[in-house]
Write a protein that holds these residues in place. Structure first.
Motif, PDB file in Angstrom:
ATOM      1  N   ALA A  36     -75.337 -46.338  37.935  1.00 14.66           N
ATOM      2  CA  ALA A  36     -74.494 -47.188  37.093  1.00 14.66           C
ATOM      3  C   ALA A  36     -73.177 -46.492  36.758  1.00 14.66           C
ATOM      4  O   ALA A  36     -72.116 -47.128  36.767  1.00 14.66           O
ATOM      5  N   GLU A  37     -73.229 -45.193  36.469  1.00 12.81           N
ATOM      6  CA  GLU A  37     -72.007 -44.446  36.150  1.00 12.81           C
ATOM      7  C   GLU A  37     -71.087 -44.369  37.368  1.00 12.81           C
ATOM      8  O   GLU A  37     -69.867 -44.522  37.241  1.00 12.81           O
ATOM      9  N   LEU A  38     -71.659 -44.132  38.542  1.00 12.57           N
ATOM     10  CA  LEU A  38     -70.856 -44.086  39.764  1.00 12.57           C
ATOM     11  C   LEU A  38     -70.186 -45.438  40.013  1.00 12.57           C
ATOM     12  O   LEU A  38     -69.000 -45.493  40.368  1.00 12.57           O
ATOM     13  N   LYS A  39     -70.924 -46.518  39.814  1.00 11.78           N
ATOM     14  CA  LYS A  39     -70.369 -47.856  40.014  1.00 11.78           C
ATOM     15  C   LYS A  39     -69.261 -48.148  39.001  1.00 11.78           C
ATOM     16  O   LYS A  39     -68.275 -48.798  39.332  1.00 11.78           O
ATOM     17  N   LYS A  40     -69.435 -47.655  37.784  1.00  7.94           N
ATOM     18  CA  LYS A  40     -68.417 -47.839  36.757  1.00  7.94           C
ATOM     19  C   LYS A  40     -67.128 -47.121  37.143  1.00  7.94           C
ATOM     20  O   LYS A  40     -66.032 -47.669  37.012  1.00  7.94           O
ATOM     21  N   GLN A  41     -67.261 -45.887  37.637  1.00 11.69           N
ATOM     22  CA  GLN A  41     -66.095 -45.129  38.097  1.00 11.69           C
ATOM     23  C   GLN A  41     -65.414 -45.846  39.259  1.00 11.69           C
ATOM     24  O   GLN A  41     -64.187 -45.925  39.322  1.00 11.69           O
ATOM     25  N   LYS A  42     -66.228 -46.360  40.157  1.00 15.25           N
ATOM     26  CA  LYS A  42     -65.712 -47.077  41.322  1.00 15.25           C
ATOM     27  C   LYS A  42     -64.923 -48.318  40.890  1.00 15.25           C
ATOM     28  O   LYS A  42     -63.839 -48.587  41.411  1.00 15.25           O
ATOM     29  N   LEU A  43     -65.449 -49.054  39.914  1.00 11.76           N
ATOM     30  CA  LEU A  43     -64.768 -50.239  39.412  1.00 11.76           C
ATOM     31  C   LEU A  43     -63.437 -49.881  38.765  1.00 11.76           C
ATOM     32  O   LEU A  43     -62.429 -50.560  38.973  1.00 11.76           O
ATOM     33  N   LYS A  44     -63.409 -48.803  37.990  1.00 11.11           N
ATOM     34  CA  LYS A  44     -62.158 -48.368  37.362  1.00 11.11           C
ATOM     35  C   LYS A  44     -61.107 -48.033  38.417  1.00 11.11           C
ATOM     36  O   LYS A  44     -59.929 -48.367  38.267  1.00 11.11           O
ATOM     37  N   LEU A  45     -61.530 -47.378  39.488  1.00  6.21           N
ATOM     38  CA  LEU A  45     -60.589 -47.059  40.562  1.00  6.21           C
ATOM     39  C   LEU A  45     -60.074 -48.335  41.222  1.00  6.21           C
ATOM     40  O   LEU A  45     -58.878 -48.462  41.493  1.00  6.21           O
ATOM     41  N   LYS A  46     -60.980 -49.289  41.461  1.00  8.84           N
ATOM     42  CA  LYS A  46     -60.563 -50.541  42.096  1.00  8.84           C
ATOM     43  C   LYS A  46     -59.564 -51.286  41.217  1.00  8.84           C
ATOM     44  O   LYS A  46     -58.576 -51.836  41.708  1.00  8.84           O
ATOM     45  N   GLU A  47     -59.816 -51.288  39.912  1.00  8.74           N
ATOM     46  CA  GLU A  47     -58.885 -51.948  38.989  1.00  8.74           C
ATOM     47  C   GLU A  47     -57.527 -51.256  39.007  1.00  8.74           C
ATOM     48  O   GLU A  47     -56.486 -51.926  38.978  1.00  8.74           O
ATOM     49  N   GLU A  48     -57.521 -49.938  39.058  1.00  5.92           N
ATOM     50  CA  GLU A  48     -56.265 -49.190  39.107  1.00  5.92           C
ATOM     51  C   GLU A  48     -55.518 -49.480  40.412  1.00  5.92           C
ATOM     52  O   GLU A  48     -54.295 -49.661  40.418  1.00  5.92           O
ATOM     53  N   ILE A  49     -56.240 -49.535  41.513  1.00  6.81           N
ATOM     54  CA  ILE A  49     -55.635 -49.852  42.815  1.00  6.81           C
ATOM     55  C   ILE A  49     -54.994 -51.233  42.766  1.00  6.81           C
ATOM     56  O   ILE A  49     -53.835 -51.406  43.166  1.00  6.81           O
TER      57      ILE A  49
END
Length: 55
Positions: A36-49
């Motif tokens: 879940a934490e990895l997915k959360k980090q991934k989502l934050k990166l996608k939002e930033e992109i």
């Protein structure tokens, strides 16, 4: 750092997180909180992109 190079770095980090999530999900006895934490980090990166691409 240019926006293009920053985007490239963010995409690389996003891809690495994707690989980590897949690896964790394939292992028996996976830690759901870690995934879940990895997915959360991934989502934050996608939002930033996405934010940078539309800026």
């Amino acid at each position: 750092m240019t926006i293009a190079s920053h985007l490239q770095e963010l995409r690389r980090k996003h891809e690495n997180l994707s690989s980590m999530v897949e690896k964790e999900q394939r292992q028996p006895g996976t830690d759901a909180l870690k995934i879940a934490e990895l997915k959360k980090q991934k989502l934050k990166l996608k939002e930033e992109i996405t934010r940078l691409m539309h800026a």
